[in-house]
Design an enzyme around this catalytic site. Sequence first.
Site, PDB file in Angstrom:
ATOM      1  N   TYR A 123     -33.227  38.373 110.784  1.00 15.78           N
ATOM      2  CA  TYR A 123     -32.324  37.328 111.273  1.00 15.78           C
ATOM      3  C   TYR A 123     -33.078  36.089 111.737  1.00 15.78           C
ATOM      4  O   TYR A 123     -32.470  35.126 112.202  1.00 15.78           O
ATOM      5  CB  TYR A 123     -31.464  37.870 112.421  1.00 15.78           C
ATOM      6  CG  TYR A 123     -30.404  38.826 111.935  1.00 15.78           C
ATOM      7  CD1 TYR A 123     -30.764  40.002 111.285  1.00 15.78           C
ATOM      8  CD2 TYR A 123     -29.054  38.563 112.101  1.00 15.78           C
ATOM      9  CE1 TYR A 123     -29.812  40.880 110.815  1.00 15.78           C
ATOM     10  CE2 TYR A 123     -28.096  39.442 111.632  1.00 15.78           C
ATOM     11  CZ  TYR A 123     -28.482  40.598 110.988  1.00 15.78           C
ATOM     12  OH  TYR A 123     -27.528  41.465 110.530  1.00 15.78           O
ATOM     13  N   LYS A 170     -37.526  52.162 110.279  1.00 15.85           N
ATOM     14  CA  LYS A 170     -37.849  52.598 108.912  1.00 15.85           C
ATOM     15  C   LYS A 170     -39.364  52.463 108.753  1.00 15.85           C
ATOM     16  O   LYS A 170     -39.876  51.819 107.827  1.00 15.85           O
ATOM     17  CB  LYS A 170     -37.082  51.707 107.918  1.00 15.85           C
ATOM     18  CG  LYS A 170     -37.154  52.145 106.470  1.00 15.85           C
ATOM     19  CD  LYS A 170     -36.211  53.286 106.131  1.00 15.85           C
ATOM     20  CE  LYS A 170     -36.404  53.715 104.693  1.00 15.85           C
ATOM     21  NZ  LYS A 170     -35.665  54.923 104.354  1.00 15.85           N
ATOM     22  N   ASP A 203     -31.964  55.789 107.900  1.00 17.56           N
ATOM     23  CA  ASP A 203     -31.042  56.460 106.974  1.00 17.56           C
ATOM     24  C   ASP A 203     -30.634  57.827 107.522  1.00 17.56           C
ATOM     25  O   ASP A 203     -29.455  58.201 107.517  1.00 17.56           O
ATOM     26  CB  ASP A 203     -31.640  56.571 105.557  1.00 17.56           C
ATOM     27  CG  ASP A 203     -33.129  56.857 105.543  1.00 17.56           C
ATOM     28  OD1 ASP A 203     -33.773  56.750 106.608  1.00 17.56           O
ATOM     29  OD2 ASP A 203     -33.668  57.196 104.477  1.00 17.56           O
ATOM     30  N   ASP A 227     -27.072  45.770 113.709  1.00 17.34           N
ATOM     31  CA  ASP A 227     -25.838  45.186 113.181  1.00 17.34           C
ATOM     32  C   ASP A 227     -25.056  46.255 112.420  1.00 17.34           C
ATOM     33  O   ASP A 227     -23.842  46.439 112.608  1.00 17.34           O
ATOM     34  CB  ASP A 227     -26.220  44.027 112.243  1.00 17.34           C
ATOM     35  CG  ASP A 227     -25.049  43.132 111.921  1.00 17.34           C
ATOM     36  OD1 ASP A 227     -23.928  43.426 112.374  1.00 17.34           O
ATOM     37  OD2 ASP A 227     -25.252  42.133 111.199  1.00 17.34           O
TER      38      ASP A 227
END
Length: 331
Positions: A123, A170, A203, A227
């Site tokens: 972002y 991640k 995930d 988000d």
Amino acid sequence: MPTITLIPGDGTGPELTSAARRVIEAAGAAVTWEVVEAGEKALERYGTPLPEEVLASIRRNRVALKGPLTTPVGTGFRSVNVALRQALGLYANLRPARTLPGIPSRYQDVDLVVVRENTEDLYAGIEHMVGEDAAESIKIITRRASERIVRFAFEYALAHGRHKVTAVHKANIMKCTDGLFLACARKVAEEYPAIAFEDRIVDNMCLQLVQKPELYDVLVMPNLYGDIISDLCAGLVGGLGVAPGANLGEEVAVFEPVHGSAPKYAGQNKVNPLATILSGVMMLEHIGETAAAARIRRAVERVLRAGKQVTYDLGGQAGTQEMADAIIAAL
Ligand code: NAD
């Protein structure tokens, strides 16, 4: 009496913030409002979607209640929401997702808090075309912002009697950026031995939240995952219509629903005002108007339990303002 900056917002924002304002006033909260325009109306009127006056008003009052603002997809001006969070140093996005009574949902007793880093990651807005057929976006993760948001999550957990913080990342793939975030999380966690700490790959986190949300408590993560995961968590407790949020910095706080401006429903008195009303409740708790906040929470629960005066997303037929009226009547 504290003055609150009120940003009506775009799309369904004006009808939602007006409903929230009526409920807050009816609950007897001692606040006055300073209404300022951002977004599409401000762009038309002042040639910018984020006039300096909006930032000045929030800095002056230190607290704002904000309706959602529309961001053009793919082209057009940069997100005003992101610009506002960056300009005001609103580094923490706090999004509780708790099962409320009487709301149709596949899950019961969900009680999660998403803490989303709000200032960097993808972002940061550093993206560009590389030639005509490729594009590049730069993901920024810093030690300062990562430690600050994880510390925020632990402090929140301590202050609210929470037991566990889970860092979401991640780092198996993005060893550098998410690796740094995870290293910062592990380091800060050592300062809080009374709170359990663990981490999950994003995930796997999605899978776990859908299958066994009761195993989780406070979740802390970089901006983009936050988000996405906060919409997922909203889905566990009845949808976007009921999910409130707060953007918090050292100096100022801006309260807004998780959902966007839902422009296809604008002006139809249709969408659920609860996410905005509950954002208003978080705001009242933030400024110490705890009695008014508690009254609204009780009134909301009564209306939801009765299940009649609720909007379409909760299985009812009431309009935005009728649901707000029912909450006011139940105060
Ligand atoms: P959205 O959240 O506006 O709407 C998606 C769908 O969710 C709606 O079509 C509707 O079915 C449902 N929904 C949303 N709010 C609801 C409510 N209060 N009651 C009942 N149902 C509700 O998401 P979008 O369509 O992806 O985005 C629309 C615009 O909002 C975009 O311009 C986006 O950039 C912007 N946006 C702003 C914010 C913000 O201001 N913080 C956040 C997210 C999206």
